[in-house]
Design a protein around this motif. Structure first.
Motif, short mmCIF file in Angstrom:
data_model
loop_
_atom_site.label_atom_id
_atom_site.label_comp_id
_atom_site.label_asym_id
_atom_site.label_seq_id
_atom_site.Cartn_x
_atom_site.Cartn_y
_atom_site.Cartn_z
N ASP A 44 0.83 -1.20 0.00
CA ASP A 44 0.00 0.00 0.00
C ASP A 44 0.86 1.25 0.00
O ASP A 44 0.56 2.24 -0.68
N ALA A 45 1.97 1.21 0.72
CA ALA A 45 2.80 2.40 0.90
C ALA A 45 3.70 2.68 -0.30
O ALA A 45 3.91 3.85 -0.65
N VAL A 46 4.24 1.63 -0.93
CA VAL A 46 5.25 1.87 -1.97
C VAL A 46 4.82 1.44 -3.36
O VAL A 46 5.50 1.72 -4.34
N GLY A 47 3.68 0.77 -3.47
CA GLY A 47 3.19 0.39 -4.79
C GLY A 47 3.15 -1.10 -5.01
O GLY A 47 3.81 -1.88 -4.34
N TRP A 48 2.36 -1.48 -5.98
CA TRP A 48 2.18 -2.88 -6.31
C TRP A 48 3.47 -3.47 -6.87
O TRP A 48 4.21 -2.82 -7.59
N ALA A 49 3.72 -4.73 -6.54
CA ALA A 49 4.94 -5.41 -6.97
C ALA A 49 4.67 -6.16 -8.27
O ALA A 49 3.77 -7.00 -8.34
N ARG A 50 5.44 -5.84 -9.29
CA ARG A 50 5.28 -6.49 -10.59
C ARG A 50 5.54 -7.98 -10.46
O ARG A 50 6.50 -8.41 -9.82
N SER A 97 -6.94 -4.15 0.06
CA SER A 97 -7.70 -2.90 -0.05
C SER A 97 -7.80 -2.38 -1.47
O SER A 97 -8.66 -1.56 -1.79
N ASP A 98 -6.93 -2.88 -2.35
CA ASP A 98 -6.89 -2.38 -3.73
C ASP A 98 -7.48 -3.35 -4.75
O ASP A 98 -7.48 -3.03 -5.95
N TYR A 99 -7.97 -4.50 -4.32
CA TYR A 99 -8.39 -5.52 -5.29
C TYR A 99 -9.45 -5.01 -6.26
O TYR A 99 -9.30 -5.11 -7.48
N ALA A 100 -10.53 -4.48 -5.72
CA ALA A 100 -11.68 -4.15 -6.57
C ALA A 100 -11.35 -3.03 -7.55
O ALA A 100 -11.61 -3.14 -8.75
N TRP A 101 -10.77 -1.95 -7.06
CA TRP A 101 -10.50 -0.85 -7.97
C TRP A 101 -9.29 -1.14 -8.86
O TRP A 101 -9.20 -0.63 -9.98
#
Length: 412
Positions: A44-50, A97-101
């Protein structure tokens, strides 16, 4: 007084490449302040991991918070984190927390795969019917010893409901109708794919039914949320970098920038960066840390991938050192992994599983701190991961030449 008058002013000459590299390092949580955080909190803090079947997600968590594979795999099993298709249709590991969007942001890529089938003569009704059949099968196996089914298992059950699209389909990347149906269901949050061995560094998946609630928000709202996160993760980006990551049109990107109140600031190099007002205030007071701070990261780490600006992380000495080096030097996408000090790339590395070691090369003689961190990461990879692949098709054989080149440069 207007809001814009309350935003700190930063003279362009202050925003040197050195300061901006250290600022990105800070925004990415690579300065030690994330020790003890959970996997979803880090993402959440630094971004999604590829995730492309490589070990980047594991190193993302280990470098920032000391999270080992067992803890990361447990978070995956509990669905606290998950690998999902999102921005540009690419797969990343996201916090719950980011799944849906996150899925909503990437939905157009699933729709694009359906459009390929339509051009091949498949009717929308057939795709929807197949999707419903897949969903019915996956819902029916819950609680059985086949709770997850891979594509082959699904095809065996679905039989001729999955249509083979022949040579023409192969040419367009759609051998059958099943992948598009699976992609659409996944983008809708109705199914999810799970790694067959519970690990993030491979690309063999099965599918299970899912019931993820949609955001209920319009695409414009979700695009603004994506941009707010992206600017928070990066600490600022150019319009081109924003559009590369998000795949927004110019109009969509500008509308999202307006929605989050982003401001544009000039740098010493002449770039125009968009930042959140809160980050402008923090950047105005930011100074490059004086102490050496070493990390070994993946070539697809968020520090370099979010803005695809690895060339900016080399100083002039680094650029000179790698001049003429194919594959990894000053390319938009690093093939060798970087060794960094406060955001500056000072060397490159690869893992050699045959000898359980890291092959490395630094542009200047390595300090004790560099050697210490190499030893720490070498032990972690050997004991926790077993190997460090960049992507699913990476293998010890495929990287042997790169390992040899790094050894030769270090020993020269």
């Amino acid at each position: 007084m207007s809001t814009s008058n309350l935003i700190a002013r930063i003279e362009p000459e202050k925003l040197t490449p050195e300061l901006l590299r250290a600022w990105s390092w800070n925004r990415q949580g690579l300065d030690g302040r994330m020790a003890g955080l959970t996997a979803p909190a880090v993402l959440d803090a630094v971004g999604w991991a590829r995730s492309v079947g490589g070990a980047n997600a594991y190193l993302t968590l280990f470098a920032r918070a000391g999270i080992g594979r067992a803890e990361a795999d447990a978070a995956l099993a509990e669905q606290d984190i998950h690998e999902l298709p999102t921005a540009r249709g690419c797969t990343y590991v996201l916090p719950a927390s980011d799944y849906a969007w996150g899925l909503q942001i990437g939905h157009s890529s699933a729709e694009a795969a359906v459009k390929v089938l339509l051009r091949l003569g498949v009717q929308s009704a057939e795709i929807e019917s197949l999707s419903q059949e897949v969903l019915q099968v996956l819902r029916g196996v819950r609680g059985t010893d086949k709770e997850a089914l891979d594509p082959r298992g699904l095809k065996e059950i679905l039989g001729d409901k999955v249509r083979n699209l022949g040579e023409e389909g192969k040419k367009k990347g759609a051998s059958t109708t099943l992948p598009a149906a699976l992609g659409l269901l996944q983008a809708d949050g109705r199914i999810r794919r799970v790694p067959v061995n519970g690990r993030l560094d491979q690309q063999r998946y099965s599918y299970v039914a899912w019931e993820l609630e949609s955001t209920g928000d319009g695409d414009d709202v979700v695009r603004a949320r994506m941009l707010e996160r992206f600017l928070r993760w990066t600490g600022g980006a150019t319009l081109g970098q924003i559009r590369w990551f998000t795949a927004f049109t110019v109009a969509q990107a500008k509308a999202a920038l307006l929605a989050v109140g982003a401001v544009e600031i000039a740098t010493a190099a002449g770039d125009q960066l968009w930042l959140r007002p809160v980050d402008v205030t923090e950047l105005a007071a930011f100074e490059v840390p004086s102490a050496e701070d070493i990390q070994l990261l993946s070539g697809s780490d968020s520090l370099v991938l979010l803005r695809r600006n690895s060339a900016d992380l080399f100083d002039e000495a680094g650029k000179s050192a790698v001049a003429g080096m194919s594959g990894s030097a000053l390319a938009a996408d690093l093939s060798d992994h970087p060794i960094l000090d406060r955001g500056r790339i000072i060397g490159l590395w690869q893992y050699d599983p045959e000898n359980s070691r890291i092959a490395w090369w630094t542009f200047a003689p390595a300090s004790p701190a560099v050697r210490e961190r190499i030893g720490q990461l070498e032990q972690w990879i050997t004991e926790d991961l077993g190997d460090f692949r960049s992507f699913s098709l990476d293998s010890p054989a495929s990287r042997a030449k790169d390992i040899a080149k790094l050894d030769a440069r270090r020993l020269a």
